[in-house]
Design a protein around this motif. Structure first.
Motif, short mmCIF file in Angstrom:
data_model
loop_
_atom_site.label_atom_id
_atom_site.label_comp_id
_atom_site.label_asym_id
_atom_site.label_seq_id
_atom_site.Cartn_x
_atom_site.Cartn_y
_atom_site.Cartn_z
N TYR A 71 0.84 -1.38 0.06
CA TYR A 71 0.08 0.13 -0.09
C TYR A 71 0.87 1.32 0.05
O TYR A 71 1.23 1.75 1.18
CB TYR A 71 -0.77 -0.15 1.25
CG TYR A 71 -1.74 1.05 1.73
CD1 TYR A 71 -2.00 2.09 0.66
CD2 TYR A 71 -2.61 0.98 2.70
CE1 TYR A 71 -2.96 3.33 0.90
CE2 TYR A 71 -3.70 2.03 2.95
CZ TYR A 71 -3.71 3.03 2.05
OH TYR A 71 -4.48 4.07 2.54
N THR A 104 -12.71 8.15 -0.33
CA THR A 104 -12.12 7.07 -1.08
C THR A 104 -11.99 5.84 -0.57
O THR A 104 -11.40 5.78 0.43
CB THR A 104 -10.66 7.61 -1.66
OG1 THR A 104 -10.92 8.92 -2.22
CG2 THR A 104 -10.06 6.81 -2.58
N LEU A 160 -9.93 1.83 -0.86
CA LEU A 160 -9.04 1.26 -1.37
C LEU A 160 -9.06 -0.42 -1.12
O LEU A 160 -9.35 -0.55 0.23
CB LEU A 160 -7.59 1.54 -1.31
CG LEU A 160 -7.40 3.29 -1.33
CD1 LEU A 160 -5.74 3.40 -0.99
CD2 LEU A 160 -7.60 3.52 -2.95
N ARG A 189 -8.86 -7.37 -2.58
CA ARG A 189 -8.94 -6.52 -3.81
C ARG A 189 -9.35 -7.36 -4.85
O ARG A 189 -10.23 -7.07 -5.69
CB ARG A 189 -7.49 -5.97 -4.24
CG ARG A 189 -7.55 -5.50 -5.61
CD ARG A 189 -6.35 -4.82 -5.82
NE ARG A 189 -5.05 -5.75 -5.64
CZ ARG A 189 -4.65 -6.84 -6.20
NH1 ARG A 189 -5.55 -6.82 -7.65
NH2 ARG A 189 -3.97 -7.58 -5.95
N ARG A 220 -9.96 0.25 -6.24
CA ARG A 220 -10.08 1.76 -5.44
C ARG A 220 -11.60 2.21 -5.99
O ARG A 220 -12.06 1.82 -7.12
CB ARG A 220 -9.03 2.86 -6.24
CG ARG A 220 -9.44 4.09 -5.91
CD ARG A 220 -8.62 4.88 -6.66
NE ARG A 220 -8.58 6.28 -6.41
CZ ARG A 220 -8.04 7.14 -5.67
NH1 ARG A 220 -6.83 6.50 -5.49
NH2 ARG A 220 -8.18 8.46 -5.59
N GLU A 221 -12.55 2.62 -5.19
CA GLU A 221 -13.65 3.40 -5.64
C GLU A 221 -14.00 4.58 -4.69
O GLU A 221 -13.46 4.81 -3.82
CB GLU A 221 -14.85 2.47 -5.58
CG GLU A 221 -15.06 1.86 -4.06
CD GLU A 221 -16.32 1.07 -3.84
OE1 GLU A 221 -17.28 1.26 -4.62
OE2 GLU A 221 -16.40 0.01 -3.12
N GLU A 222 -14.61 5.58 -5.41
CA GLU A 222 -14.95 6.91 -4.53
C GLU A 222 -16.69 6.54 -4.15
O GLU A 222 -17.32 6.07 -5.08
CB GLU A 222 -15.02 7.95 -5.56
CG GLU A 222 -13.93 8.22 -6.25
CD GLU A 222 -12.71 8.92 -5.33
OE1 GLU A 222 -12.93 9.55 -4.40
OE2 GLU A 222 -11.41 8.54 -5.46
N GLU A 236 -9.03 8.90 2.80
CA GLU A 236 -8.68 7.54 2.14
C GLU A 236 -8.75 6.58 3.10
O GLU A 236 -8.22 6.34 4.02
CB GLU A 236 -7.37 7.83 1.60
CG GLU A 236 -6.94 6.62 0.62
CD GLU A 236 -5.40 6.71 0.31
OE1 GLU A 236 -5.36 7.46 -0.49
OE2 GLU A 236 -4.63 6.12 0.98
N ALA A 280 -8.83 2.54 3.45
CA ALA A 280 -8.33 1.05 2.88
C ALA A 280 -8.90 -0.01 3.60
O ALA A 280 -8.63 -0.11 5.04
CB ALA A 280 -6.76 1.04 3.04
#
Lengths: 172, 85
Positions: free
Chosen positions: A67, B4, B6, B12, B19-21, B75, B77
């Motif tokens: 990351y 955002t 991740l 994934r 990734r997406e908004e 952001e 994750a």
């Protein structure tokens, strides 16, 4: 993107510290040699190598995902804790990502200190925490297919050495 | 709240997105609530978060837990336990 106010919780501004996250190989000898100085009595290093086996699973190739936004920050945070805990002259952490073959170097941790105990302990501390905190994920592939490496309980248990009431093996 | 998101590694692949908004509803205020809301959107999130356990989360590159309050524009994750070193 990082919050502008968060600053660098790691050690980007600590001159004793060198942290690199990179795809290319590194030269452990040159990195260790760079830590030598007239006031450094001890340098302890750890080099992690890609193996060609994982239990019964033959490994022909390892792909390390990470990351990017967080990796440097996470390693910096671990290094900062080691620098605060032991009297270190220098600390070097290099971790690779991308595609690696068995025998390839993955990671280097090298700690330099006035006396050996701090270097031994700090090196192991950084390796132990790197394995449980730094955002890297290994995928191994070979003759039997491809799979994500599972996190090991033994890696979490290794932290007990540092979190118990005891100050660690030879805390400075 | 705009965020955002991740996804890394096995998660994934399971979600099929790196990734997406998203625009999360006002009721979504913590990392745990965000994960529950994502799962509530159905596939592929519901299967992905069921298949990959446990899942860790970070906000603006700092690891958090279910109770970590969300910041607008952050952001976020989600990822499996790490296996570097």
């Amino acid at each position: 993107m990082p919050a502008p106010s968060s600053g660098n919780p790691g050690t980007g501004d600590d001159a004793r510290c060198r942290i690199l996250v990179q795809e290319q190989d590194f030269d452990p000898g040159a990195q260790i040699e760079a830590l030598r100085s007239t006031t450094t009595g001890a340098i302890v290093s750890f080099v992690g190598i890609a193996r060609d086996f994982s239990g019964d699973f033959p490994v022909g190739q390892i792909t390390l995902e990470h990351y990017p936004g967080m990796t440097q920050k996470s390693l910096g945070d671990i290094a900062a804790r080691a620098l605060a805990r032991w009297d270190l002259a220098a600390l070097c952490v290099i971790h690779r990502f991308g595609t690696l073959a068995p025998g390839d170097r993955i990671v280097l941790v090298a700690a330099a200190s006035r006396h050996r105990d701090a270097a031994f302990d700090a090196c192991r501390y950084v390796v132990d925490y790197l394995k449980t905190e730094a955002p890297f994920w290994k995928r191994e592939s070979g003759a039997l297919g491809s799979r994500w490496v599972q996190a090991k309980d033994s890696d979490d248990q290794a932290l007990e050495r540092w979190t118990g009431s005891a100050p660690g093996p030879g805390a400075a | 709240m705009r965020l955002t998101i991740l996804y890394f590694a096995r998660l994934r692949e399971a979600v099929g997105l790196a990734r997406e908004e998203v625009e999360a509803p006002d009721a979504v205020r913590s990392l745990g609530q965000l994960r529950a809301w994502l799962i509530g959107r159905g596939e592929p999130w519901s299967a992905a978060f069921t298949q990959v356990r446990p899942v860790r989360a970070a906000q603006d590159q700092v690891v958090g837990n279910d109770d970590t309050p969300l910041r607008a524009g952050a952001e976020i994750a989600f990822f499996p336990p790490v296996t570097g070193g």
